[in-house]
Design a protein around this motif. Structure first.
Motif, PDB file in Angstrom:
ATOM      1  N   SER A 159      -8.387   1.701  -4.722  1.00 51.32           N
ATOM      2  CA  SER A 159      -8.765   2.227  -3.306  1.00 51.32           C
ATOM      3  C   SER A 159      -9.981   1.799  -2.849  1.00 51.32           C
ATOM      4  CB  SER A 159      -8.875   3.815  -3.526  1.00 51.32           C
ATOM      5  OG  SER A 159      -9.256   4.209  -2.262  1.00 51.32           O
ATOM      6  N   THR A 165       0.734  -1.033   0.015  1.00 49.51           N
ATOM      7  CA  THR A 165       0.075   0.096  -0.006  1.00 49.51           C
ATOM      8  C   THR A 165       0.935   1.194  -0.098  1.00 49.51           C
ATOM      9  OG1 THR A 165      -0.124   0.191   2.706  1.00 49.51           O
ATOM     10  CG2 THR A 165      -1.841  -1.179   1.204  1.00 49.51           C
ATOM     11  N   ASP A 214       0.480   5.968  -0.530  1.00 52.39           N
ATOM     12  CA  ASP A 214      -0.486   7.068  -0.454  1.00 52.39           C
ATOM     13  C   ASP A 214      -1.167   6.998  -1.918  1.00 52.39           C
ATOM     14  OD1 ASP A 214       1.118   9.552  -2.341  1.00 52.39           O
ATOM     15  OD2 ASP A 214       2.175   7.746  -1.515  1.00 52.39           O
ATOM     16  N   ASN A 215      -2.620   7.449  -1.974  1.00 56.18           N
ATOM     17  CA  ASN A 215      -3.387   7.427  -3.015  1.00 56.18           C
ATOM     18  C   ASN A 215      -3.065   8.721  -3.965  1.00 56.18           C
ATOM     19  OD1 ASN A 215      -5.330   7.060  -4.859  1.00 56.18           O
ATOM     20  ND2 ASN A 215      -7.113   7.188  -3.360  1.00 56.18           N
ATOM     21  N   ASP A 264     -11.027   6.796  -6.030  1.00 55.33           N
ATOM     22  CA  ASP A 264     -12.034   6.616  -4.926  1.00 55.33           C
ATOM     23  C   ASP A 264     -12.903   5.461  -5.261  1.00 55.33           C
ATOM     24  OD1 ASP A 264     -13.806   7.383  -2.812  1.00 55.33           O
ATOM     25  OD2 ASP A 264     -14.787   8.827  -4.129  1.00 55.33           O
ATOM     26  N   ARG A 318      -5.223   5.827   0.957  1.00 53.56           N
ATOM     27  CA  ARG A 318      -4.461   4.741   0.623  1.00 53.56           C
ATOM     28  C   ARG A 318      -4.802   3.998  -0.619  1.00 53.56           C
ATOM     29  NH1 ARG A 318       0.019   5.053   3.062  1.00 53.56           N
ATOM     30  NH2 ARG A 318       0.665   3.219   2.672  1.00 53.56           N
ATOM     31  N   VAL A 319      -3.789   3.598  -1.422  1.00 54.47           N
ATOM     32  CA  VAL A 319      -3.917   2.703  -2.660  1.00 54.47           C
ATOM     33  C   VAL A 319      -3.138   1.311  -2.414  1.00 54.47           C
ATOM     34  CG1 VAL A 319      -2.262   3.778  -3.896  1.00 54.47           C
ATOM     35  CG2 VAL A 319      -4.231   2.773  -5.126  1.00 54.47           C
TER      36      VAL A 319
END
Length: 177
Positions: A32, A7, A9-10, A15, A38-39
């Motif tokens: 996500s 994982t 940061d997005n 979404d 998070r991604v």
């Protein structure tokens, strides 16, 4: 087939959705889910080695970088984020194909005997159907486990064979094979 997951940061702004980028021998899937910040990233690639998961993390990362060398899109940035990820997991997988699912008084059910591959989406279904078929054949065998095992395999093997083929076909969509 080998898969790496982690994982980050997005930064892609996803979404509750995902994106897939695929090329021969490799695929990238990022999505996500519950945490919008998070991604989850999955990097899948074709390999002849089922033992990559036994290597140390540095060596695993080197192999992933080689597998995705020259990939465009967001891959170079994702590879950098892979190195910073605290939750990196690499897993190798192969399809199980056995001539027989029993020997003596031992019989295999589910992935232990006939894994169709993670790409088939049928692992749990096969295990439940196989377990039920085995239980029924044992119940009606009047104590003859060898006859029950043979009847179980005759009943379930055609279903497993189809699912194994589907698993191989689906793996090709994700870059394996």
């Amino acid at each position: 087939m080998c898969g790496v997951g982690f994982t980050t940061d997005n930064y892609l702004g996803l979404d509750r959705r995902g994106v897939l980028q695929s090329a021969p021998g490799r695929a990238v899937y990022a999505f996500s889910a519950a945490d919008a910040g998070r991604v989850t990233v999955s990097l899948s690639f074709s390999t002849d080695s089922a033992e990559l998961d036994l290597l140390g993390r540095d060596r695993q990362e080197d192999i992933v970088r080689v597998a995705f060398d020259g990939a465009g899109w967001e891959v170079p940035r994702l590879l950098k984020k892979m190195s910073a990820a605290p939750d990196l997991l690499l897993s190798s997988s192969r399809q199980v194909e056995m001539d027989r699912w029993s020997a003596g008084r031992v019989v295999l059910v589910g992935d232990a005997g006939y894994c169709a591959a993670p790409t088939s989406g049928m692992g749990t279904s096969q295990a439940l159907i196989g377990a039920r078929a085995l239980a029924l054949r044992l119940a009606e065998s009047d104590g003859d486990h060898a006859a029950a095992f043979a009847a179980y395999e005759r009943q379930v093997r055609p279903y497993v064979t189809v699912n194994q083929r589907h698993g191989r076909e689906a793996a090709k969509l994700f870059g394996a094979g």
